[in-house]
Design an enzyme around this catalytic site. Sequence first.
Site, short mmCIF file in Angstrom:
data_model
loop_
_atom_site.label_atom_id
_atom_site.label_comp_id
_atom_site.label_asym_id
_atom_site.label_seq_id
_atom_site.Cartn_x
_atom_site.Cartn_y
_atom_site.Cartn_z
N GLU A 278 0.81 -1.23 0.00
CA GLU A 278 0.00 0.00 0.00
C GLU A 278 0.84 1.27 0.00
OE1 GLU A 278 -2.73 -0.57 3.28
OE2 GLU A 278 -3.83 -2.10 2.19
N GLU B 156 -6.31 -10.55 -0.95
CA GLU B 156 -7.08 -10.23 0.27
C GLU B 156 -8.56 -10.08 -0.03
OE1 GLU B 156 -5.41 -6.97 2.53
OE2 GLU B 156 -3.37 -7.47 1.98
C1 XIL Z 1 -5.79 -5.89 8.53
C2 XIL Z 1 -6.17 -7.03 9.46
O1 XIL Z 1 -7.15 -7.80 8.86
C3 XIL Z 1 -6.65 -6.48 10.77
O2 XIL Z 1 -6.92 -7.53 11.67
C4 XIL Z 1 -5.63 -5.53 11.34
O3 XIL Z 1 -6.13 -4.94 12.47
C5 XIL Z 1 -5.29 -4.45 10.35
O4 XIL Z 1 -4.85 -5.03 9.14
N1 XIL Z 1 -4.70 -4.32 3.80
C6 XIL Z 1 -3.71 -5.19 4.21
C7 XIL Z 1 -3.92 -6.04 5.40
O5 XIL Z 1 -2.69 -5.33 3.51
O6 XIL Z 1 -2.73 -6.31 6.09
C8 XIL Z 1 -4.93 -5.46 6.34
O7 XIL Z 1 -5.19 -6.41 7.37
C9 XIL Z 1 -6.19 -5.10 5.60
C10 XIL Z 1 -5.91 -4.06 4.54
#
Ligand code: XIL
Length: 372
Positions: free
Chosen positions: A181, A288
């Site tokens: 990101e 994701e």
């Molecule tokens: C999120 C997790 O799901 C949560 O449990 C945590 O609190 C924050 O991070 N993009 C990403 C992930 O790359 O690592 C994130 O995961 C969600 C958004």
Amino acid sequence: MRSSPTRMLRIPFALLLIASLISSCTRSFDPGQGVAIEASTTPSQAPGFIPGPTLRALAQEQGRWVGVAVAPQLIANDPVYAGLLARQFNMMTPEVAMKFEVLHPERDRYDFSGGDAILAFARAHNMAVRGHTLVWDQQLPAWLTEGQFSRDQWRTILQEHIQTVVGHYKGKLAAWDVVNEAFDDNGSLRNTVWLRNIGPEYIALAFRWAHEADPQARLFYNDNGGEGLGRKSDAIYALAQGLLQSGIPISGIGMEMHTWLDGPPKPDDLAANMQRLARLGLEVHITEMDIRTQYSTQPPAAKLADQASMYRGIFSACLAAPNCKAFVTWGLTDRYSWILAKTNQPDAPLLFDEQGLPKPAFFSIRDALMGK
Ligand code: XIL
């Protein structure tokens, strides 16, 4: 002297044995190599049993990974969760366990326990693991974000972190999300601690350091909102092209795919984006995926039907793209989805419901794998 038939047999057998020992010691990086747990050999009363072929067996036939983001505590404590995971999937990503804050809680201390537990489960069930994530501006420890460091010290801290972590998992992961990101939606670099304290070169440096620590590792740039076509995906494309032109090894792009009913991307745009990345020689992993249902005003059953067809659209675009090797959802069941805490609203974004039962989205993906 003539060899006896038994001796002649013994030599190839020994070779086979050595070959199988070698392959069992190497990583299961090719989804085709895994031994799937077949539904037919699993007792129907086993936790998380679903009649019919498993996603992993079907995906494996097509040389793909299907996976979910996991938490080691759930694997250890919830047999339905663990059973479903091992039976249906051939890949996992730690949802939190390999983030900076967890792995590196103090400047001179690392804690690999959660990540190692996930790897042990993966090894026991012949699953691959995606490492997530080395460089992100969230889930960082206080010693780092509240510390006072010079630019050189920031560089040294990041280099040490990357090299220690990648070194610890050397040869054991199917891929690493090296940088996570880094872009805003308009395609400019996000104003992160890494950009402010190191400068824009932090991205190339991170890839270089990860490569030095494990020259065989498959290194990914991972982001959300750049799955289709637009300024963000153009920026990601340009980044990857620039890294490759400078001889910095990048293997692929992770497309997060956090979306919602009627949300982006359009499957055609996704396909076009995957294709241009393929022309650069890059792989794509959908890393994701989840689909929020809370903004739609439809009745519940209609929401789940729409969600199923959206999952299928994205999944089919992945299957149609030879460079799209992995499809990972951000969590296994709706019960533990991060969307609940993030939005503070009820939601049902994943393939399995609160009880761990398969939703229409699960069957839509399985049908896509069966060509139905
Ligand atoms: C999120 C997790 O799901 C949560 O449990 C945590 O609190 C924050 O991070 N993009 C990403 C992930 O790359 O690592 C994130 O995961 C969600 C958004």
